[in-house]
Write an enzyme that holds these catalytic residues in place. Structure first.
Site, PDB file in Angstrom:
ATOM      1  N   GLN A  88      -5.611  -0.283  -3.771  1.00 51.24           N
ATOM      2  CA  GLN A  88      -6.189  -1.037  -4.016  1.00 51.24           C
ATOM      3  C   GLN A  88      -7.225  -0.448  -5.666  1.00 51.24           C
ATOM      4  O   GLN A  88      -6.967  -1.562  -6.721  1.00 51.24           O
ATOM      5  CB  GLN A  88      -6.778  -2.312  -3.772  1.00 51.24           C
ATOM      6  N   HIS A 142      -4.742  -6.193   3.825  1.00 51.40           N
ATOM      7  CA  HIS A 142      -4.025  -4.613   4.141  1.00 51.40           C
ATOM      8  C   HIS A 142      -3.401  -5.388   5.126  1.00 51.40           C
ATOM      9  O   HIS A 142      -3.403  -5.317   5.827  1.00 51.40           O
ATOM     10  CB  HIS A 142      -4.863  -3.869   3.314  1.00 51.40           C
ATOM     11  N   CYS A 196       0.809  -0.867   0.152  1.00 49.61           N
ATOM     12  CA  CYS A 196      -0.197   0.424  -0.075  1.00 49.61           C
ATOM     13  C   CYS A 196       1.207   1.127  -0.010  1.00 49.61           C
ATOM     14  O   CYS A 196       1.938   1.346   0.632  1.00 49.61           O
ATOM     15  CB  CYS A 196      -1.033   0.204   1.201  1.00 49.61           C
ATOM     16  N   GLU A 197       0.469   1.924  -0.468  1.00 54.50           N
ATOM     17  CA  GLU A 197       1.452   3.684  -0.826  1.00 54.50           C
ATOM     18  C   GLU A 197       1.315   4.501   0.389  1.00 54.50           C
ATOM     19  O   GLU A 197       1.966   5.292   0.016  1.00 54.50           O
ATOM     20  CB  GLU A 197       0.970   4.096  -1.936  1.00 54.50           C
ATOM     21  N   HIS A 198      -0.119   4.463   1.279  1.00 54.22           N
ATOM     22  CA  HIS A 198      -0.090   4.900   2.151  1.00 54.22           C
ATOM     23  C   HIS A 198       0.970   4.378   3.188  1.00 54.22           C
ATOM     24  O   HIS A 198       1.335   5.064   4.679  1.00 54.22           O
ATOM     25  CB  HIS A 198      -1.336   5.264   2.845  1.00 54.22           C
ATOM     26  N   HIS A 199       0.931   2.890   3.661  1.00 51.93           N
ATOM     27  CA  HIS A 199       2.217   2.202   4.488  1.00 51.93           C
ATOM     28  C   HIS A 199       3.453   1.627   4.456  1.00 51.93           C
ATOM     29  O   HIS A 199       4.276   1.094   5.568  1.00 51.93           O
ATOM     30  CB  HIS A 199       1.321   1.802   5.981  1.00 51.93           C
ATOM     31  N   CYS A 214      -1.726  -3.238   6.753  1.00 47.03           N
ATOM     32  CA  CYS A 214      -1.647  -1.870   7.882  1.00 47.03           C
ATOM     33  C   CYS A 214      -3.236  -1.831   8.108  1.00 47.03           C
ATOM     34  O   CYS A 214      -3.361  -1.451   9.059  1.00 47.03           O
ATOM     35  CB  CYS A 214      -0.891  -0.650   6.364  1.00 47.03           C
TER      36      CYS A 214
HETATM   37 ZN   LIG Z   1      -2.090   1.399   4.374  1.00 47.30          ZN
END
Ligand SMILES: [Zn+2]
Length: 228
Positions: free
Chosen positions: A157, A185, A116-119, A187
């Site tokens: 996603q 995910h 995931c590009e956030h975490h 995260c």
């Molecule tokens: Zn994430």
């Protein structure tokens, strides 16, 4: 898995990237950085990871850790995120649909491993992809390759699902394409709400699948039923 140079098609990768931009679903990248040699990127990231590890308080003189910054740098550039480079796009030779096959071709439960590009934490799941051939048929092994290519980027996603859909509809020259991604995910499992149970399901259905309720239902039930 990392990419295989003998099985890539840089020209097609460039075309697909252009098409994804026109559809508003390309990953936000800094184009000039994509021109930088992998070796140079690995050196830059290795230095940065040395700083990160030292800052969290790890002793990099320990022999278990000494190579970690270099290992992470190589993993990010050559494996985890190789799909950012258009010249790594898989070769996707198509053949003419001479037998005029006009039913759904379904590739079910293709393994999908992304981040995931956030975490920057793991995303693990499956993709099920279907298309109804028009003039072209694609070798079945190519669909998992395309799924893998777009998975090997920092992702959300929803975008990953759309990229697989648009790349296939460009290559196959039809909008009769459907994609469902089901993924867990890490995260969500290990931080924030800390729930290890939920799967995230996303889909992108081409107009023929949207317009025909029976076709849509057939695909969704195939995609979401377990084979065992
Ligand atoms: Zn994430």
């Amino acid at each position: 898995m990392s990419y295989d140079k003998t099985k890539t098609d840089p020209k097609l990768g460039k075309e697909v990237r252009k098409y994804l931009i026109s559809q508003g679903v390309e990953t936000p990248v800094i184009p000039s950085m994509l021109e930088v040699e992998p070796k140079v990127k690995i050196d830059i990231i290795q230095d940065a990871m040395t700083t990160v590890y030292k800052t969290i308080g790890m002793d990099l003189s320990n022999d278990s850790l000494a190579e970690t910054p270099n290992r992470i740098a190589k993993m990010l550039v050559l494996e985890s995120f190789y799909g950012l480079q258009e010249d790594h796009f898989p070769k996707c030779t198509t053949v003419k649909n001479e037998m005029e096959y006009d039913e759904m071709v379904v590739e079910k439960e293709i393994t999908l491993i992304s981040q995931c590009e956030h975490h920057q934490s793991g995303v693990i799941g499956t993709a099920t992809v279907a298309y109804i051939p028009k003039n072209k048929i694609l070798g079945l092994s190519k669909i998992p390759r395309i799924v893998e290519y777009f998975s090997r980027r920092p992702q959300i996603q929803e975008r990953l699902t759309a990229q697989i859909y648009h790349a296939l509809s460009y290559i196959l020259e039809t909008d009769a394409v459907a994609v469902v991604v089901e993924a867990k995910h890490m995260c969500v499992c290990s931080r924030g709400v800390e729930d290890t149970n939920p799967y995230t399901i996303t889909s992108k259905l081409g107009p023929p699948f949207k317009a025909d309720a029976a076709l849509r239902a057939e695909f969704m039930s195939l995609a979401l039923s377990r084979k065992s």
